[in-house]
Design an enzyme around this catalytic site. Sequence first.
Site, PDB file in Angstrom:
ATOM      1  N   HIS A 130       1.494   5.048  -2.444  1.00 48.71           N
ATOM      2  CA  HIS A 130       0.722   6.154  -3.988  1.00 48.71           C
ATOM      3  C   HIS A 130       2.123   7.134  -4.107  1.00 48.71           C
ATOM      4  O   HIS A 130       2.818   6.913  -3.703  1.00 48.71           O
ATOM      5  CB  HIS A 130      -0.309   7.335  -2.758  1.00 48.71           C
ATOM      6  CG  HIS A 130      -1.385   6.389  -2.069  1.00 48.71           C
ATOM      7  ND1 HIS A 130      -2.111   5.767  -2.875  1.00 48.71           N
ATOM      8  CD2 HIS A 130      -1.155   6.411  -0.146  1.00 48.71           C
ATOM      9  CE1 HIS A 130      -2.916   5.171  -1.647  1.00 48.71           C
ATOM     10  NE2 HIS A 130      -2.134   5.913  -0.401  1.00 48.71           N
TER      11      HIS A 130
ATOM     12  N   ASP B 114       2.075   2.401   2.923  1.00 46.45           N
ATOM     13  CA  ASP B 114       1.258   3.645   3.072  1.00 46.45           C
ATOM     14  C   ASP B 114       2.018   5.161   2.398  1.00 46.45           C
ATOM     15  O   ASP B 114       0.964   5.964   3.061  1.00 46.45           O
ATOM     16  CB  ASP B 114       0.628   3.592   4.733  1.00 46.45           C
ATOM     17  CG  ASP B 114      -0.485   5.318   4.351  1.00 46.45           C
ATOM     18  OD1 ASP B 114      -1.454   5.124   2.992  1.00 46.45           O
ATOM     19  OD2 ASP B 114      -1.082   5.848   5.238  1.00 46.45           O
TER      20      ASP B 114
ATOM     21  N   ARG C 147     -10.377   0.774  -6.257  1.00 49.09           N
ATOM     22  CA  ARG C 147     -10.666   0.532  -5.079  1.00 49.09           C
ATOM     23  C   ARG C 147     -11.879   1.181  -4.634  1.00 49.09           C
ATOM     24  O   ARG C 147     -12.378   2.228  -6.061  1.00 49.09           O
ATOM     25  CB  ARG C 147      -8.914   2.112  -4.918  1.00 49.09           C
ATOM     26  CG  ARG C 147      -8.906   2.414  -3.108  1.00 49.09           C
ATOM     27  CD  ARG C 147      -7.769   3.237  -3.140  1.00 49.09           C
ATOM     28  NE  ARG C 147      -7.833   3.031  -1.949  1.00 49.09           N
ATOM     29  CZ  ARG C 147      -7.733   4.261  -1.559  1.00 49.09           C
ATOM     30  NH1 ARG C 147      -7.108   5.119  -1.849  1.00 49.09           N
ATOM     31  NH2 ARG C 147      -7.335   4.280   0.387  1.00 49.09           N
TER      32      ARG C 147
ATOM     33  N   HIS D  77       1.166  -0.995  -0.111  1.00 48.42           N
ATOM     34  CA  HIS D  77       0.027   0.062   0.118  1.00 48.42           C
ATOM     35  C   HIS D  77       0.902   1.478   0.116  1.00 48.42           C
ATOM     36  O   HIS D  77       1.533   1.455   1.176  1.00 48.42           O
ATOM     37  CB  HIS D  77      -1.086  -0.231   0.888  1.00 48.42           C
ATOM     38  CG  HIS D  77      -2.242   0.657   1.497  1.00 48.42           C
ATOM     39  ND1 HIS D  77      -4.067   0.503   0.916  1.00 48.42           N
ATOM     40  CD2 HIS D  77      -2.459   2.494   1.142  1.00 48.42           C
ATOM     41  CE1 HIS D  77      -4.284   1.436   0.800  1.00 48.42           C
ATOM     42  NE2 HIS D  77      -3.438   3.112   1.245  1.00 48.42           N
TER      43      HIS D  77
ATOM     44  N   TYR E   1      -7.366  17.335   0.459  1.00 49.32           N
ATOM     45  CA  TYR E   1      -5.706  17.583   0.732  1.00 49.32           C
ATOM     46  C   TYR E   1      -5.102  18.087  -0.696  1.00 49.32           C
ATOM     47  O   TYR E   1      -5.088  16.964  -2.069  1.00 49.32           O
ATOM     48  CB  TYR E   1      -5.561  16.753   1.342  1.00 49.32           C
ATOM     49  CG  TYR E   1      -4.318  14.829   0.728  1.00 49.32           C
ATOM     50  CD1 TYR E   1      -4.095  14.962  -0.274  1.00 49.32           C
ATOM     51  CD2 TYR E   1      -6.552  14.067   0.839  1.00 49.32           C
ATOM     52  CE1 TYR E   1      -3.468  13.597  -0.493  1.00 49.32           C
ATOM     53  CE2 TYR E   1      -5.590  12.930   0.119  1.00 49.32           C
ATOM     54  CZ  TYR E   1      -4.864  12.996  -0.016  1.00 49.32           C
ATOM     55  OH  TYR E   1      -4.576  11.832  -1.139  1.00 49.32           O
TER      56      TYR E   1
ATOM     57  N   HIS F 278      -5.962  -0.495   6.663  1.00 45.78           N
ATOM     58  CA  HIS F 278      -5.313   0.306   7.138  1.00 45.78           C
ATOM     59  C   HIS F 278      -6.413  -0.471   8.947  1.00 45.78           C
ATOM     60  O   HIS F 278      -6.915  -0.106   9.375  1.00 45.78           O
ATOM     61  CB  HIS F 278      -6.024   1.679   7.453  1.00 45.78           C
ATOM     62  CG  HIS F 278      -5.443   2.775   6.445  1.00 45.78           C
ATOM     63  ND1 HIS F 278      -4.414   1.984   5.671  1.00 45.78           N
ATOM     64  CD2 HIS F 278      -6.057   3.337   5.713  1.00 45.78           C
ATOM     65  CE1 HIS F 278      -4.503   3.152   4.377  1.00 45.78           C
ATOM     66  NE2 HIS F 278      -4.982   3.664   4.871  1.00 45.78           N
TER      67      HIS F 278
END
Length: 274
Positions: free
Chosen positions: A10, A227, A101, A8, A26, A160
């Site tokens: 990005h 993450d 997702r 996981h 954001y 998560h």
Amino acid sequence: MRGACDCHAHVCGPESRYPYSPNRLYTPEDASPADYRRMLDSLGIERGVLVQPSIYGTDNRALLDALAQDPERLRGVAVVPWDVSVKEIEKLHAQGVRGVRQNIVDLKEGKGVLPLERLEALAKRIQPFGWHVEFLMHVEEFPQLERQLADFPVDVVFGHLGYVPAGKSPAEPGFQALLRLMRDGKAWVKLTAPYRLTMSAMPYRDTDAFARALVDAAPQRLLWGTDWPHVFIKTAMPEDRQLLALLEHWVPDERLRRRILVDQPAELYGFTRP
């Protein structure tokens, strides 16, 4: 560890090349594919899974360009429109995408709503490709989760640790439903981002109960991830090496950690087994 996978992460920016959605919640700092690969190298992690962040909506260009730079090492989880064609799914599959997702948390509209009918139609379209649907959702808000997903056409993945705030308990009906889905071989859960569940500092001890409940229930359905680059964070920025060490705290058995880091990601994302 040979074949270990960060499941996981990005990539973000630059905004001049990959414009962000005007409805985003954001605006992140730039986090390039090269930066990500350097982070993996620093941890001794061979593989990674890039997940489409909410800031891009269904514009997967940044994700796909990152996958193209290292197709053996990386896989992707995209966000697609409800009417995505089989031809487009075929194209995404060839580019390294292995799932879609569904984020029902980081939204201005539709927050907390699970559009099951549309999701099931999409799942039937991706089923022939061996893809899964990854959810970002607070599972404690869905006490009927087991019933809702009992006949879902593809595997489901939850990010998560199920995203239950640390002030709540693993006894929450929605979390217990998630554990049953895992035991039945229908759901996977990512041991990721404990700092999103709590305002406490590393090592986030008030999240241990959830992690250990997941490990005790179905270790064969667990994945791990950093993450990275920790976007939209409300606590102190974590150190990725400490997050990897946290997995050892949660899963002291080395053979089980190897399954979580190597074997299970290879199964779900279609990596060659080392």
